[in-house]
Design a protein around this motif. Structure first.
Motif, mmCIF file in Angstrom:
data_model
loop_
_atom_site.group_PDB
_atom_site.id
_atom_site.type_symbol
_atom_site.label_atom_id
_atom_site.label_comp_id
_atom_site.label_asym_id
_atom_site.label_seq_id
_atom_site.Cartn_x
_atom_site.Cartn_y
_atom_site.Cartn_z
ATOM 1 N N PRO A 139 -0.197 7.765 11.217
ATOM 2 C CA PRO A 139 -0.064 9.056 11.900
ATOM 3 C C PRO A 139 1.398 9.494 12.026
ATOM 4 O O PRO A 139 2.300 8.671 12.145
ATOM 5 N N LEU A 140 1.600 10.796 12.018
ATOM 6 C CA LEU A 140 2.915 11.350 12.357
ATOM 7 C C LEU A 140 2.702 12.439 13.404
ATOM 8 O O LEU A 140 1.569 12.820 13.697
ATOM 9 N N ALA A 141 3.801 12.922 13.980
ATOM 10 C CA ALA A 141 3.717 13.941 15.030
ATOM 11 C C ALA A 141 4.813 14.978 14.818
ATOM 12 O O ALA A 141 5.874 14.668 14.249
ATOM 13 N N PRO A 187 0.830 -1.209 0.000
ATOM 14 C CA PRO A 187 0.000 0.000 0.000
ATOM 15 C C PRO A 187 0.869 1.266 0.000
ATOM 16 O O PRO A 187 1.984 1.260 0.543
ATOM 17 N N ILE A 188 0.383 2.331 -0.613
ATOM 18 C CA ILE A 188 1.038 3.636 -0.514
ATOM 19 C C ILE A 188 0.802 4.141 0.907
ATOM 20 O O ILE A 188 -0.338 4.177 1.375
ATOM 21 N N GLN A 189 1.874 4.519 1.595
ATOM 22 C CA GLN A 189 1.742 4.983 2.982
ATOM 23 C C GLN A 189 1.482 6.480 3.011
ATOM 24 O O GLN A 189 2.331 7.268 2.603
ATOM 25 N N VAL A 190 0.311 6.848 3.481
ATOM 26 C CA VAL A 190 -0.073 8.262 3.587
ATOM 27 C C VAL A 190 0.133 8.682 5.037
ATOM 28 O O VAL A 190 -0.508 8.152 5.943
ATOM 29 N N ARG A 191 1.041 9.617 5.267
ATOM 30 C CA ARG A 191 1.352 10.030 6.642
ATOM 31 C C ARG A 191 0.912 11.466 6.877
ATOM 32 O O ARG A 191 1.218 12.356 6.089
ATOM 33 N N ALA A 192 0.222 11.666 8.003
ATOM 34 C CA ALA A 192 -0.264 13.003 8.360
ATOM 35 C C ALA A 192 -0.602 13.003 9.843
ATOM 36 O O ALA A 192 -0.607 11.949 10.494
ATOM 37 N N LEU A 193 -0.881 14.190 10.383
ATOM 38 C CA LEU A 193 -1.341 14.280 11.768
ATOM 39 C C LEU A 193 -2.618 13.453 11.932
ATOM 40 O O LEU A 193 -3.409 13.342 10.984
ATOM 41 N N PRO A 194 -2.869 12.899 13.131
ATOM 42 C CA PRO A 194 -4.103 12.121 13.350
ATOM 43 C C PRO A 194 -5.369 12.895 12.961
ATOM 44 O O PRO A 194 -6.286 12.329 12.361
ATOM 45 N N ASP A 195 -5.421 14.193 13.259
ATOM 46 C CA ASP A 195 -6.599 14.996 12.887
ATOM 47 C C ASP A 195 -6.766 15.072 11.373
ATOM 48 O O ASP A 195 -7.892 15.092 10.856
ATOM 49 N N LEU A 206 -5.699 12.784 9.185
ATOM 50 C CA LEU A 206 -6.150 11.458 8.728
ATOM 51 C C LEU A 206 -7.641 11.276 8.993
ATOM 52 O O LEU A 206 -8.373 10.749 8.146
ATOM 53 N N ALA A 207 -8.087 11.747 10.160
ATOM 54 C CA ALA A 207 -9.519 11.634 10.490
ATOM 55 C C ALA A 207 -10.345 12.432 9.482
ATOM 56 O O ALA A 207 -11.414 11.990 9.040
ATOM 57 N N ALA A 208 -9.846 13.606 9.093
ATOM 58 C CA ALA A 208 -10.568 14.434 8.110
ATOM 59 C C ALA A 208 -10.626 13.723 6.757
ATOM 60 O O ALA A 208 -11.666 13.731 6.086
ATOM 61 N N LEU A 209 -9.533 13.084 6.360
ATOM 62 C CA LEU A 209 -9.524 12.357 5.080
ATOM 63 C C LEU A 209 -10.543 11.223 5.108
ATOM 64 O O LEU A 209 -11.295 11.011 4.148
ATOM 65 N N ARG A 210 -10.565 10.481 6.227
ATOM 66 C CA ARG A 210 -11.509 9.358 6.349
ATOM 67 C C ARG A 210 -12.956 9.855 6.310
ATOM 68 O O ARG A 210 -13.802 9.293 5.622
ATOM 69 N N THR A 211 -13.224 10.906 7.076
ATOM 70 C CA THR A 211 -14.608 11.374 7.232
ATOM 71 C C THR A 211 -15.127 12.094 5.989
ATOM 72 O O THR A 211 -16.277 11.901 5.599
#
Ligand SMILES: [Zn+2]
Ligand SMILES: [Zn+2]
Length: 259
Positions: free
Chosen positions: A121-123, A80-88, A90-95
């Protein structure tokens, strides 16, 4: 290592594409409309997408890219292509995107066991090791949770991208003592629209001047996120700052050498 500017415009028009940078051939930093200029085989080689924040001009090609390369990557048995972003983020992308209404959920396609996208997730402060690339996650201050990225170019110095941001003291604190070779920083609005810049947590030339005064030495500074049609007026305002740094407008198609 090369970094190719696929898009660096604040909006779209003929010849203007939104933010996307290709680092080497497998790491994409932001996924704006510029991604669509890559040929299919180059798209299929992207294994990582680093996302600065959830705004559409930085994320809209994630889903389109997944659709383009899904069959090819499955045929090549690629992960899979790994998409890394802040948890918030990622939640926005999912929702709001991968919700089967705006776009299919490519974190479960073509199958839940072997999807084309994986969200990780990243930080802020984290050092990402992606193959031979070392990338630090930097803070940004925008209307939604946001980050910037710094790519380690070894002795040649760091390539730093602020992401979309308003004034951000924490960034300059972090960059103190770092050898910054290139700074890609946004200036989304003219001074005339400084009020709009302030409420949308972007920079205007006057605010850019305050920010750059906190950056040591004399650095190659590349202005990004300028709106179509505003390039000349905005760069004239920046010229008047009299900054000790070497400031130029970033251009799509530009290839930067890192390290
Ligand atoms: Zn934004
Ligand atoms: Zn933006």
């Amino acid at each position: 290592m090369n970094l190719q500017v696929l898009g660096c415009s604040g909006a779209i028009a003929a010849g203007c594409r939104t933010t996307a940078f290709l680092l080497g051939e497998d790491v994409l930093i932001d996924a704006g409309t510029g991604v669509g200029d890559l040929p299919l085989d180059a798209l299929a080689r992207i294994d990582h997408i680093l996302v600065s924040h959830s705004h559409l001009d930085h994320v809209l090609s994630i889903g389109l890219l997944a659709d383009s390369v899904m069959r090819l990557r499955r045929a090549q048995n690629r992960p899979p292509i790994q998409v890394r972003a802040l948890p918030d983020t990622l939640a926005a992308l999912r929702t709001h995107i991968f919700n089967s209404v705006i776009w299919p959920d490519f974190t479960r396609l073509p199958s839940a066991e072997q999807p084309v996208l994986e969200l990780l997730p990243l930080a802020v402060g984290e050092l990402l090791l992606l193959g031979d690339k070392r990338i630090e996650v930097l803070s940004a201050s925008h209307t939604v949770p946001a980050v910037g990225f710094a790519v380690d170019g070894g002795e040649a110095g760091w390539w730093v991208y602020t992401g979309d941001t308003g004034p951000n003291k924490a960034l300059w604190e972090r960059l103190k003592g770092m050898h910054v070779a290139h700074l890609v920083i946004e200036t989304a609005f003219s001074d005339e629209e400084r009020q709009l810049a302030r409420i949308s947590r972007h920079l205007c030339p006057a605010a850019l001047g305050h920010e750059l005064a906190q950056l040591d030495g004399s650095v190659d500074v590349h202005i990004t996120h300028i709106k179509p049609g505003e390039m000349d007026a905005l760069m004239a305002e920046i010229e008047k700052l009299g900054s000790p740094h070497r400031i130029h407008a970033l251009a799509a198609g530009q290839v930067m050498q890192i390290g």
